[in-house]
Design a protein around this motif. Sequence first.
Motif, PDB file in Angstrom:
ATOM      1  N   LEU A  95       0.778  -1.197  -0.007  1.00 30.66           N
ATOM      2  CA  LEU A  95      -0.094  -0.072  -0.132  1.00 30.66           C
ATOM      3  C   LEU A  95       1.102   1.066   0.070  1.00 30.66           C
ATOM      4  O   LEU A  95       1.860   1.293   0.625  1.00 30.66           O
ATOM      5  CB  LEU A  95      -0.814  -0.053   1.240  1.00 30.66           C
ATOM      6  CG  LEU A  95      -1.952  -1.078   1.572  1.00 30.66           C
ATOM      7  CD1 LEU A  95      -2.676  -0.733   2.753  1.00 30.66           C
ATOM      8  CD2 LEU A  95      -2.896  -1.167   0.304  1.00 30.66           C
ATOM      9  N   PRO A  96       0.529   2.230  -0.780  1.00 30.68           N
ATOM     10  CA  PRO A  96       1.135   3.787  -0.503  1.00 30.68           C
ATOM     11  C   PRO A  96       1.036   4.147   0.608  1.00 30.68           C
ATOM     12  O   PRO A  96       0.003   3.811   1.386  1.00 30.68           O
ATOM     13  CB  PRO A  96       0.344   4.564  -1.759  1.00 30.68           C
ATOM     14  CG  PRO A  96      -0.817   3.637  -2.096  1.00 30.68           C
ATOM     15  CD  PRO A  96      -0.586   2.348  -1.638  1.00 30.68           C
ATOM     16  N   LEU A  97       2.096   4.818   1.260  1.00 31.25           N
ATOM     17  CA  LEU A  97       2.059   5.304   2.536  1.00 31.25           C
ATOM     18  C   LEU A  97       1.580   6.854   2.634  1.00 31.25           C
ATOM     19  O   LEU A  97       1.922   7.347   1.735  1.00 31.25           O
ATOM     20  CB  LEU A  97       3.198   5.113   3.426  1.00 31.25           C
ATOM     21  CG  LEU A  97       3.841   3.733   3.589  1.00 31.25           C
ATOM     22  CD1 LEU A  97       4.952   3.891   4.737  1.00 31.25           C
ATOM     23  CD2 LEU A  97       2.604   2.818   4.368  1.00 31.25           C
ATOM     24  N   VAL A  98       0.731   7.418   3.312  1.00 29.01           N
ATOM     25  CA  VAL A  98       0.291   8.761   3.571  1.00 29.01           C
ATOM     26  C   VAL A  98       1.550   9.402   4.091  1.00 29.01           C
ATOM     27  O   VAL A  98       2.364   8.643   4.818  1.00 29.01           O
ATOM     28  CB  VAL A  98      -0.927   8.941   4.346  1.00 29.01           C
ATOM     29  CG1 VAL A  98      -2.080   7.993   3.733  1.00 29.01           C
ATOM     30  CG2 VAL A  98      -0.598   8.578   5.716  1.00 29.01           C
ATOM     31  N   ARG A  99       1.391  10.851   3.638  1.00 26.72           N
ATOM     32  CA  ARG A  99       2.691  11.538   4.229  1.00 26.72           C
ATOM     33  C   ARG A  99       2.575  11.640   5.606  1.00 26.72           C
ATOM     34  O   ARG A  99       1.492  11.743   6.123  1.00 26.72           O
ATOM     35  CB  ARG A  99       2.676  12.747   3.505  1.00 26.72           C
ATOM     36  CG  ARG A  99       3.090  12.835   2.228  1.00 26.72           C
ATOM     37  CD  ARG A  99       2.848  14.275   1.372  1.00 26.72           C
ATOM     38  NE  ARG A  99       3.570  15.142   1.741  1.00 26.72           N
ATOM     39  CZ  ARG A  99       3.235  16.598   1.913  1.00 26.72           C
ATOM     40  NH1 ARG A  99       2.199  17.000   0.877  1.00 26.72           N
ATOM     41  NH2 ARG A  99       4.168  17.560   2.207  1.00 26.72           N
ATOM     42  N   GLY A 156       3.361   4.428  10.690  1.00 28.23           N
ATOM     43  CA  GLY A 156       2.932   4.745   9.393  1.00 28.23           C
ATOM     44  C   GLY A 156       1.587   4.174   9.019  1.00 28.23           C
ATOM     45  O   GLY A 156       1.150   3.462   9.781  1.00 28.23           O
ATOM     46  N   ILE A 157       0.900   4.953   7.924  1.00 26.73           N
ATOM     47  CA  ILE A 157      -0.438   4.590   7.547  1.00 26.73           C
ATOM     48  C   ILE A 157      -0.310   4.265   5.970  1.00 26.73           C
ATOM     49  O   ILE A 157      -0.214   5.175   5.242  1.00 26.73           O
ATOM     50  CB  ILE A 157      -1.414   5.433   7.935  1.00 26.73           C
ATOM     51  CG1 ILE A 157      -1.615   5.807   9.591  1.00 26.73           C
ATOM     52  CG2 ILE A 157      -2.574   5.497   7.274  1.00 26.73           C
ATOM     53  CD1 ILE A 157      -2.715   6.813   9.859  1.00 26.73           C
ATOM     54  N   GLY A 158      -0.852   3.168   5.747  1.00 31.20           N
ATOM     55  CA  GLY A 158      -1.050   2.806   4.238  1.00 31.20           C
ATOM     56  C   GLY A 158      -2.537   3.243   3.809  1.00 31.20           C
ATOM     57  O   GLY A 158      -3.447   2.816   4.721  1.00 31.20           O
ATOM     58  N   TYR A 159      -2.725   3.382   2.423  1.00 32.10           N
ATOM     59  CA  TYR A 159      -4.043   3.661   2.046  1.00 32.10           C
ATOM     60  C   TYR A 159      -4.231   2.582   0.887  1.00 32.10           C
ATOM     61  O   TYR A 159      -3.411   2.346  -0.080  1.00 32.10           O
ATOM     62  CB  TYR A 159      -4.080   5.066   1.476  1.00 32.10           C
ATOM     63  CG  TYR A 159      -5.356   5.328   0.799  1.00 32.10           C
ATOM     64  CD1 TYR A 159      -6.620   5.419   1.521  1.00 32.10           C
ATOM     65  CD2 TYR A 159      -5.511   5.532  -0.845  1.00 32.10           C
ATOM     66  CE1 TYR A 159      -7.713   6.036   1.112  1.00 32.10           C
ATOM     67  CE2 TYR A 159      -6.544   6.078  -1.204  1.00 32.10           C
ATOM     68  CZ  TYR A 159      -7.965   6.040  -0.389  1.00 32.10           C
ATOM     69  OH  TYR A 159      -9.052   6.325  -0.951  1.00 32.10           O
TER      70      TYR A 159
END
Length: 272
Positions: free
Chosen positions: A229-233, A267-270
């Motif tokens: 998943l792409p990580l949010v900034r 981290g947070i993935g979207y």
Amino acid sequence: MAENAEYAPDFDISRPTIARVYDALLGGKDNFAADREGAAAYLKYVPDSGKVAKENRAALSKGVRFMAEQGIDQFLDIGAGIPTMENTHQVAQAVNPDAKVVYVDNDPIVLAHGRALLAANKSTTVVTADLRFPQDILDHPEIKEMLDFTRPIGLMVVGLHMHFHDDEQPDEWVRTLLDACPSGSYLFITDFVDTGEPLQKGMEQAGLESLGNGWIRTPERITEHFLGLPLVRPGLDFLARWFPSEPDRELTAAEDLEPWQRILMAGIGYKA
Ligand code: SAM
């Protein structure tokens, strides 16, 4: 099944559990002598372990607030821990009073304390279940009743994912859960990190001594836990300088953080 019968068989106070050791480090009262000994092992290797635990709680609040601000109104908090200050439901429901929260933990003491705390809160529940059996989590009747898996979910594996599990499996367990969450969902992780610092190694040593687990992992390996998943900034970063709700905030240089502030990353993935 009676509530007590649900957790009594595993309720052994002669051995430390991470839920209760963490509670002791946070200054809570829901712990026993063996847990305080476990906490002492952490304090021996990392004298600021209490601050590390509190900063992890602060990161949990930052992550939940961010997801709630993005419109997430359902949270599945795996490895929730014993209720303490600023729990997920309090943060989420401060943004959206209708937000629903399911707490999952494999330590039955969490259920015992959670049920008492949440008796009057119809939008929040706590169940005893285990990340290692993700399908059981998805099939759990209370979880199915509380969460609508056709709408985005905030999936949380905060402060437990990799570091209390020693093999490649955690990613597969989380994948099962993530696969059940629709696009628009988020995956929020904090983990012990290994960037080669002695204090990070001390955290691992304390965990291995007191609990038999608590491994540290490189940032590259932690990134893999997000399953592509792409990580949010701002991406994966040390907790003290991780502000997903303020992506443009000027960051303290990593080397200017205290060594104890370089023990966990978040981290947070979207899921697009
Ligand atoms: N998430 C909270 C936080 O970050 O403040 C609590 C973190 S506490 C250090 C880790 C929690 O994960 C403990 O309550 C422990 O019982 C739970 N845990 C560990 N392994 C687990 C598993 N396989 N399934 C569910 N819960 C687990």
